[in-house]
Design a protein around this motif. Structure first.
Motif, PDB file in Angstrom:
ATOM      1  N   ASP A   1      14.089  -7.701  12.799  1.00  0.00           N
ATOM      2  CA  ASP A   1      14.505  -7.638  14.196  1.00  0.00           C
ATOM      3  C   ASP A   1      14.877  -6.219  14.616  1.00  0.00           C
ATOM      4  OD1 ASP A   1      14.104 -10.321  14.485  1.00  0.00           O
ATOM      5  OD2 ASP A   1      16.221 -10.885  14.464  1.00  0.00           O
ATOM      6  N   GLY A   2      14.889  -5.298  13.647  1.00  0.00           N
ATOM      7  CA  GLY A   2      15.224  -3.912  13.947  1.00  0.00           C
ATOM      8  C   GLY A   2      16.672  -3.548  13.684  1.00  0.00           C
ATOM      9  N   ASN A   3      17.426  -4.453  13.070  1.00  0.00           N
ATOM     10  CA  ASN A   3      18.832  -4.158  12.760  1.00  0.00           C
ATOM     11  C   ASN A   3      18.935  -3.396  11.450  1.00  0.00           C
ATOM     12  OD1 ASN A   3      19.905  -5.688  15.020  1.00  0.00           O
ATOM     13  ND2 ASN A   3      19.259  -7.503  13.893  1.00  0.00           N
ATOM     14  N   ARG A   4      19.816  -2.378  11.435  1.00  0.00           N
ATOM     15  CA  ARG A   4      20.039  -1.584  10.231  1.00  0.00           C
ATOM     16  C   ARG A   4      21.466  -1.813   9.764  1.00  0.00           C
ATOM     17  NH1 ARG A   4      17.563   4.121  12.592  1.00  0.00           N
ATOM     18  NH2 ARG A   4      15.722   3.178  13.572  1.00  0.00           N
ATOM     19  N   TYR A   5      21.632  -1.930   8.471  1.00  0.00           N
ATOM     20  CA  TYR A   5      22.936  -2.261   7.916  1.00  0.00           C
ATOM     21  C   TYR A   5      23.431  -1.151   6.991  1.00  0.00           C
ATOM     22  CZ  TYR A   5      21.498  -6.845   9.566  1.00  0.00           C
ATOM     23  OH  TYR A   5      21.048  -7.881  10.346  1.00  0.00           O
ATOM     24  N   ALA A   6      24.664  -0.710   7.244  1.00  0.00           N
ATOM     25  CA  ALA A   6      25.366   0.210   6.347  1.00  0.00           C
ATOM     26  C   ALA A   6      24.582   1.483   6.101  1.00  0.00           C
ATOM     27  CB  ALA A   6      25.685  -0.475   5.021  1.00  0.00           C
ATOM     28  N   GLY A   7      24.500   2.330   7.109  1.00  0.00           N
ATOM     29  CA  GLY A   7      23.740   3.552   6.985  1.00  0.00           C
ATOM     30  C   GLY A   7      24.555   4.786   6.677  1.00  0.00           C
ATOM     31  N   THR A   8      24.626   5.711   7.640  1.00  0.00           N
ATOM     32  CA  THR A   8      25.181   7.041   7.425  1.00  0.00           C
ATOM     33  C   THR A   8      26.615   7.014   6.912  1.00  0.00           C
ATOM     34  OG1 THR A   8      23.782   7.863   9.215  1.00  0.00           O
ATOM     35  CG2 THR A   8      25.594   9.276   8.503  1.00  0.00           C
ATOM     36  N   ARG A   9      27.464   6.199   7.502  1.00  0.00           N
ATOM     37  CA  ARG A   9      28.878   6.185   7.119  1.00  0.00           C
ATOM     38  C   ARG A   9      29.060   5.775   5.666  1.00  0.00           C
ATOM     39  NH1 ARG A   9      33.636   2.925  10.394  1.00  0.00           N
ATOM     40  NH2 ARG A   9      35.396   3.593   9.108  1.00  0.00           N
ATOM     41  N   LEU A  10      28.360   4.709   5.260  1.00  0.00           N
ATOM     42  CA  LEU A  10      28.503   4.242   3.883  1.00  0.00           C
ATOM     43  C   LEU A  10      27.874   5.228   2.904  1.00  0.00           C
ATOM     44  CD1 LEU A  10      29.470   2.115   1.934  1.00  0.00           C
ATOM     45  CD2 LEU A  10      27.347   0.857   2.316  1.00  0.00           C
ATOM     46  N   ASN A  11      26.752   5.843   3.284  1.00  0.00           N
ATOM     47  CA  ASN A  11      26.131   6.825   2.403  1.00  0.00           C
ATOM     48  C   ASN A  11      27.059   8.011   2.175  1.00  0.00           C
ATOM     49  OD1 ASN A  11      23.719   5.521   1.840  1.00  0.00           O
ATOM     50  ND2 ASN A  11      22.705   6.299   3.671  1.00  0.00           N
ATOM     51  N   GLY A  12      27.814   8.401   3.224  1.00  0.00           N
ATOM     52  CA  GLY A  12      28.788   9.477   3.063  1.00  0.00           C
ATOM     53  C   GLY A  12      29.871   9.102   2.067  1.00  0.00           C
TER      54      GLY A  12
END
Length: 250
Positions: free
Chosen positions: A64-75
Motif C-alpha cells: 500500500d506504500g506504507n514504510r515502517y521504522a525508517g530513519t529514526r530507528l536506523n539512527g
C-alpha cells in the motif's frame, strides 16, 4: 506481591487460562512471564494480499506504500553499534557489564518495534479483508549481497523475530498469511514483469528499462510479493478436480 502491566496484559491474565509462568529478576526489577491460552479467530477467504517487503533503509514496506521504522530507528541502531564497539574495545569487567545491559536494552527495543510493526500490518490486513504475503526469510543473511555498512545493519536486526510476530498475530486475528519466494522481486517490474538488475540503479529507486515506470524500489518489491501471495494461496487452496478416469471409477 502485587503485579501490574498494560490493560491488555492484565485483561488476558484475568480472563484467560494461564499456562507456564516464570518469575525473572532482570536489571534490578522483577518480571512475571505468564503464558495464557488465547482462542484464535476463524480464518477467512482473503480478498487479495497485502505484500510485505523487509529491507535495510526501512525495516518493512507494504504494497500500500506504507514504510515502517525508517530513519529514526536506523539512527538509533547506528548509535548502539558505535557504543557497543567502544565498550568491546575497552574490554574491562565494568565495560562487559555495561555491554550486556546495553545488549539486553537494544533487544527489548527491537522487540517492541517489531511488535508495533506486526500489529499495524495485521490490523490493516484484517480491516481490508486481505491476507498477508511476506518473503520467506530462510537464508536471508546468506542470500542478500550488501556493502559492509548494510551487512552490519542486516545482522543487527531480528527479521526472523518480526516474521514470527507477523505469523502469530495473523493467526490470532484469523488473517491468512503465506510466505513466498522473494527472489527477483526487487529486480522485476510489477507493471510489465520485465526483470533486469539495472532496474535498481540505487537502494531506493526502481526504474524499469522496458516500460519506463519509476517507483520506490521497496514498494515495487512489496507489490510483487503481494501478487505471489495471491498465486501461492490459489495453488494451495485450488479445489481438486477429479480426472475423467477417476470419475468413471476405473
Amino acid at each position: 506481591m502485587a503485579y501490574t502491566g498494560s490493560p491488555a496484559q492484565l485483561k488476558a491474565v484475568a480472563s484467560s487460562a494461564i499456562g507456564e509462568s516464570d518469575l525473572v529478576h532482570r536489571d534490578g526489577m522483577w518480571f512475571l512471564y505468564a503464558s495464557v491460552e488465547v482462542a484464535e479467530a476463524p480464518s477467512y477467504e482473503p480478498d487479495g494480499f497485502l505484500g510485505v517487503d523487509l529491507g535495510i533503509a526501512n525495516i518493512a514496506n507494504d504494497s500500500d506504500g506504507n514504510r515502517y521504522a525508517g530513519t529514526r530507528l536506523n539512527g538509533y541502531r547506528r548509535r548502539q553499534l558505535r557504543l557497543r564497539a567502544r565498550l568491546q574495545q575497552k574490554g574491562t569487567k565494568s565495560a562487559k557489564r555495561l555491554l550486556a545491559r546495553r545488549t539486553n536494552k537494544e533487544a527489548r527495543h527491537a522487540a517492541n518495534a517489531n511488535h508495533r510493526i506486526a500489529k499495524t500490518i495485521v490490523t490493516e490486513a484484517a480491516r481490508t479483508g486481505r491476507g498477508i504475503a511476506v518473503e520467506d526469510l530462510t537464508g536471508i543473511r546468506e542470500r542478500v549481497r550488501l556493502r559492509k555498512p548494510q551487512r552490519v545493519t542486516l545482522h543487527s536486526w531480528s527479521f526472523h523475530q518480526l516474521g514470527g510476530f507477523l505469523a502469530y498475530k495473523a493467526r490470532r486475528a484469523g488473517v491468512p498469511l503465506v510466505q513466498v519466494d522473494p527472489r527477483y522481486t526487487s529486480q522485476t517490474c510489477h507493471g510489465c514483469k520485465h526483470r533486469d538488475k539495472r532496474n535498481r540503479p540505487d537502494q531506493e529507486t526502481f526504474t524499469c528499462r522496458s516500460c519506463g515506470v519509476v517507483a520506490h524500489a521497496d514498494r515495487n518489491a512489496a507489490l510483487n510479493i503481494a501478487e505471489r501471495g495471491v498465486e501461492s494461496w490459489g495453488a494451495v487452496n485450488r479445489p481438486h478436480v477429479a480426472s475423467p478416469r477417476s470419475q468413471r471409477g476405473v
